[in-house]
Design a protein around this motif. Structure first.
Motif, short mmCIF file in Angstrom:
data_model
loop_
_atom_site.label_atom_id
_atom_site.label_comp_id
_atom_site.label_asym_id
_atom_site.label_seq_id
_atom_site.Cartn_x
_atom_site.Cartn_y
_atom_site.Cartn_z
N GLU A 198 73.28 43.83 43.18
CA GLU A 198 73.36 44.11 41.81
C GLU A 198 71.89 44.17 41.16
O GLU A 198 70.85 43.92 41.84
N PRO A 199 71.90 44.87 40.11
CA PRO A 199 70.51 45.21 39.31
C PRO A 199 69.80 43.58 39.26
O PRO A 199 70.57 42.64 38.72
N THR A 200 68.71 43.41 39.38
CA THR A 200 67.80 42.41 39.31
C THR A 200 66.50 42.50 38.49
O THR A 200 65.80 43.63 38.78
N SER A 201 65.86 41.71 37.71
CA SER A 201 64.55 41.78 37.31
C SER A 201 63.73 41.08 38.40
O SER A 201 63.77 40.09 38.73
N GLU A 202 62.76 41.97 38.79
CA GLU A 202 61.65 41.69 39.85
C GLU A 202 60.26 41.64 38.90
O GLU A 202 60.10 42.73 38.57
N SER A 203 59.72 40.53 39.24
CA SER A 203 58.17 40.50 38.35
C SER A 203 57.24 40.47 39.32
O SER A 203 56.01 40.32 38.56
N THR A 204 57.32 40.48 40.44
CA THR A 204 56.19 40.33 41.14
C THR A 204 55.15 41.38 40.80
O THR A 204 55.64 42.77 40.99
N PRO A 205 53.81 41.42 40.50
CA PRO A 205 52.92 42.45 40.23
C PRO A 205 52.76 43.30 41.24
O PRO A 205 52.64 43.12 42.49
N GLY A 206 52.76 44.72 41.06
CA GLY A 206 52.40 45.74 41.99
C GLY A 206 50.92 45.66 42.43
O GLY A 206 49.85 45.14 41.90
N PRO A 207 50.79 46.28 43.67
CA PRO A 207 49.37 45.75 44.48
C PRO A 207 48.31 46.78 43.86
O PRO A 207 47.16 46.36 43.93
N ALA A 208 48.64 47.99 43.06
CA ALA A 208 47.63 48.71 42.23
C ALA A 208 47.21 48.20 40.91
O ALA A 208 46.89 48.72 40.07
N ALA A 209 48.01 47.21 40.69
CA ALA A 209 47.86 46.67 39.11
C ALA A 209 46.47 46.35 38.77
O ALA A 209 45.60 45.84 39.57
N GLY A 210 46.27 46.43 37.45
CA GLY A 210 44.98 45.83 36.83
C GLY A 210 43.97 46.49 37.44
O GLY A 210 43.75 47.30 37.93
N SER A 211 42.79 45.82 37.17
CA SER A 211 41.44 46.27 37.37
C SER A 211 40.62 45.11 38.00
O SER A 211 39.20 45.26 38.07
N THR A 212 41.25 43.99 38.32
CA THR A 212 40.65 42.86 38.84
C THR A 212 39.81 43.16 40.16
O THR A 212 40.50 43.72 41.08
N ALA A 213 38.78 42.92 40.42
CA ALA A 213 37.75 43.20 41.65
C ALA A 213 38.26 42.34 42.91
O ALA A 213 38.80 41.22 42.77
N ALA A 214 38.71 43.16 43.98
CA ALA A 214 38.91 42.37 45.10
C ALA A 214 37.86 41.53 45.52
O ALA A 214 36.72 41.48 45.06
N SER A 215 38.32 40.05 46.02
CA SER A 215 37.42 39.26 46.41
C SER A 215 36.40 39.73 47.45
O SER A 215 35.14 39.40 47.19
N THR A 216 36.44 40.75 48.28
CA THR A 216 35.66 41.18 49.00
C THR A 216 35.84 42.85 48.77
O THR A 216 36.65 43.31 49.45
N ALA A 217 34.88 43.20 48.11
CA ALA A 217 34.93 44.76 47.97
C ALA A 217 34.44 45.73 49.13
O ALA A 217 33.59 45.13 49.87
N LEU A 218 35.48 46.55 49.61
CA LEU A 218 34.93 47.45 50.68
C LEU A 218 34.59 48.76 50.18
O LEU A 218 34.83 49.42 49.01
N HIS A 219 33.76 49.59 50.83
CA HIS A 219 33.73 50.80 50.74
C HIS A 219 34.41 51.90 51.27
O HIS A 219 34.29 51.83 52.60
N TYR A 220 35.37 52.48 50.76
CA TYR A 220 36.20 53.27 51.24
C TYR A 220 35.71 54.89 51.04
O TYR A 220 35.20 55.12 50.04
N HIS A 221 35.53 55.73 52.07
CA HIS A 221 35.18 57.09 51.87
C HIS A 221 36.52 57.90 52.28
O HIS A 221 36.89 57.84 53.27
N LEU A 222 36.98 58.87 51.29
CA LEU A 222 38.04 59.62 51.35
C LEU A 222 37.68 60.97 51.81
O LEU A 222 37.08 61.79 50.93
N MET A 223 38.07 61.66 52.98
CA MET A 223 37.99 63.00 53.00
C MET A 223 39.09 63.45 52.33
O MET A 223 40.30 63.31 52.47
N GLY A 224 38.64 64.83 51.79
CA GLY A 224 39.47 65.48 51.09
C GLY A 224 40.20 64.81 49.84
O GLY A 224 41.29 65.09 49.32
N ILE A 225 39.14 64.30 49.18
CA ILE A 225 39.36 63.70 47.99
C ILE A 225 39.76 64.54 46.72
O ILE A 225 40.30 64.02 45.78
N GLY A 226 39.54 65.68 47.11
CA GLY A 226 40.04 66.72 45.77
C GLY A 226 41.40 66.98 45.93
O GLY A 226 42.00 67.63 44.88
#
Length: 481
Positions: free
Chosen positions: A8-36
């Motif tokens: 049955e349809p239900t309301s789910e309220s857990t926030p998505g992982p890409a939500a907001g702009s709060t900085a992660a507790s430990t920031a990592l440096h990601y380098h993306l090949m083919g970023i374009g």
């Protein structure tokens, strides 16, 4: 259509992982090949919004890479092993690459030698999707449009979604959206790693034989192997919403007992009924198990877009959103980039650009053009030699309902030519089938001259294909690219 246990349809309220702009507790440096690329650039934006440090490189500098730089994400043109050292970006923690990048690539080799984690792009998507209220959109056709519509509908309903889309969504001005609500992502089956991903709700649009039969990393050996990948993805999901109008999907979803369906079929849980098409789109009524949820409109022509919009409204309903508000948002939606994108006019003729490149998509785009009531004039660019070899008869048949087809040469997309495979296979079959308006026109200047001389207010001109045919639509309409 017979289904397993329904949720049955239900309301789910857990926030998505890409939500907001709060900085992660430990920031990592990601380098993306083919970023374009359209997918990698969306990853870059989502990672940066989560407080991670992001850099990237691509073979070419484009408008998209320029946008990333303007957003504070540094991008180098070209590829080099030096990108994973301290120059030019500083120490890298994670190198992200698609499966299409050879394992012997200098950047990958240098990263492994330096002890830097090399993470496949699908592993990154898995992290984003692995939450209860995530939505993964799979299928051979319609993923970008359906994902965009779901994000727009959820936003319209006030659910503040996050999104990862394989196209630019005009409402967001981006291929990514940051939000605290459900996370919706386009999941591309051309990357074999997709089958291991998990999500809360799998939206399954259709299953055909695209990306099959080649030796490239983005191809499956057989259609059976590819469809088994679809089945594995669905089995890992919390529930699946499948298109009841596409034969065989229910069998592919047998591994998940939490199945719901959408479509025009009589047995669908969510149905689009009383379709009322016009030149600009279609009005319809949405039902859930026989109970009307309200009227809706999609401002894009074609029955396939009714189904895409219905899927979006069904997802909104499943997540407890206001379907009326979602429907209002969809009525104003004009599609992501290169998916029935209205470019402008030429001598009063409507100029549209569409990504359609296999037979089913081409037939749907031609049907959408016919719905406008105008004379349908298509500029078609076949995509890839292997795809043309596999499907040129079907492509020819899909184009037969157009009034005129101007056929360009095949866009190789880095594939070597295949002896005997040429665009004229398509034009020849169409001519043999009695089509009087098929013209093989490899000279693009001739295409532009012909259309400028002959286009009129009663015409619709559709540039169609996955290559660079889109440039012609801009030239015809006098719009800068």
């Amino acid at each position: 259509m017979t289904h397993g246990t329904m949720t049955e349809p239900t309301s789910e309220s857990t926030p998505g992982p890409a939500a907001g702009s709060t900085a992660a507790s430990t920031a990592l440096h990601y380098h993306l090949m083919g970023i374009g690329g359209i997918g990698m650039s969306a990853f870059a934006r989502l990672l940066a919004a989560r407080g991670q440090r992001v850099s990237g490189c691509d073979a070419l500098a484009t408008e998209l890479t320029a946008q990333l730089v303007a957003e504070g994400i540094p991008v180098e043109q070209g590829h080099s092993a030096a990108h994973v050292s301290e120059a030019p970006f500083g120490p890298v923690d994670v190198l992200v690459a698609s499966e299409a990048v050879p394992k012997t690539h200098p950047e990958l080799v240098a990263a492994r030698a330096a002890g830097i984690e090399v993470r496949p792009r699908m592993a990154l998507l898995d992290e984003l999707l692995d939450v209860p209220n995530s939505i993964g959109v799979i299928g051979t056709h319609g993923k970008t449009t359906t994902t965009s519509m779901i994000a727009v509908a959820l936003a319209g309903a006030g659910l503040d979604p996050a999104a990862f889309v394989g196209g630019i969504v005009p409402e967001f001005g981006s291929n990514a959206r940051l939000g605290s609500g459900p996370f919706v992502a386009e999941v591309d089956e051309s990357d074999r790693g997709f089958a291991a991903l998990r999500c809360g709700t799998a939206v399954f649009t259709n299953a055909e034989d695209d990306h099959v039969g080649g030796t490239q990393a983005t191809y499956w050996e057989t259609v059976e192997e590819q469809h088994a990948g679809f089945a594995r993805f669905v089995a890992h999901s919390g529930r699946v919403l499948l298109c009841a109008d596409w034969p065989g999907l229910d069998a592919l979803c047998a591994g998940n007992p939490q199945r719901l369906s959408y479509g025009q079929a009589a047995g669908a849980d969510y149905r689009a009924v009383n379709l009322r098409p016009d030149a600009d789109g279609t009005d319809f009524t949405v039902e859930y198990r026989g109970t009307p949820l309200g009227d809706a409109r999609v401002g894009l022509p074609g029955t396939h877009n009714v189904l895409n919009a219905l899927a979006a409204l069904a997802v909104t309903h499943l997540h407890g959103g206001d379907v009326t508000r979602a429907a209002a948002a969809l009525a104003a939606f004009r599609g992501p980039g290169r998916r029935w994108q209205r470019i402008g006019e030429l001598n009063g003729a409507l100029v549209v650009d569409d990504y359609a490149h296999n037979a089913t998509k081409v037939a749907a785009a031609v049907q959408a053009a016919r719905q406008t009531g105008r004379r349908v004039r298509v500029v078609f660019q076949p995509h890839r030699y292997l795809r043309t070899q596999q499907s040129w008869p079907r492509l020819a048949d899909a184009l037969m309902d157009a009034d005129e087809v101007l056929l360009l040469d095949i866009a190789a997309a880095s594939e070597p030519p295949i002896e005997g495979i040429h665009a004229t296979l398509i034009s020849g079959r169409m001519a043999e089938g009695g089509h009087a308006g098929i013209r093989y026109m490899p000279d693009r200047h001739e295409v532009v001259r012909w259309l400028r001389d002959t286009a009129g207010p009663g015409d619709i001109i559709v540039t169609m294909g996955a290559g660079d045919v889109w440039k012609l639509s801009r030239e015809l309409a006098g719009v800068s690219s």
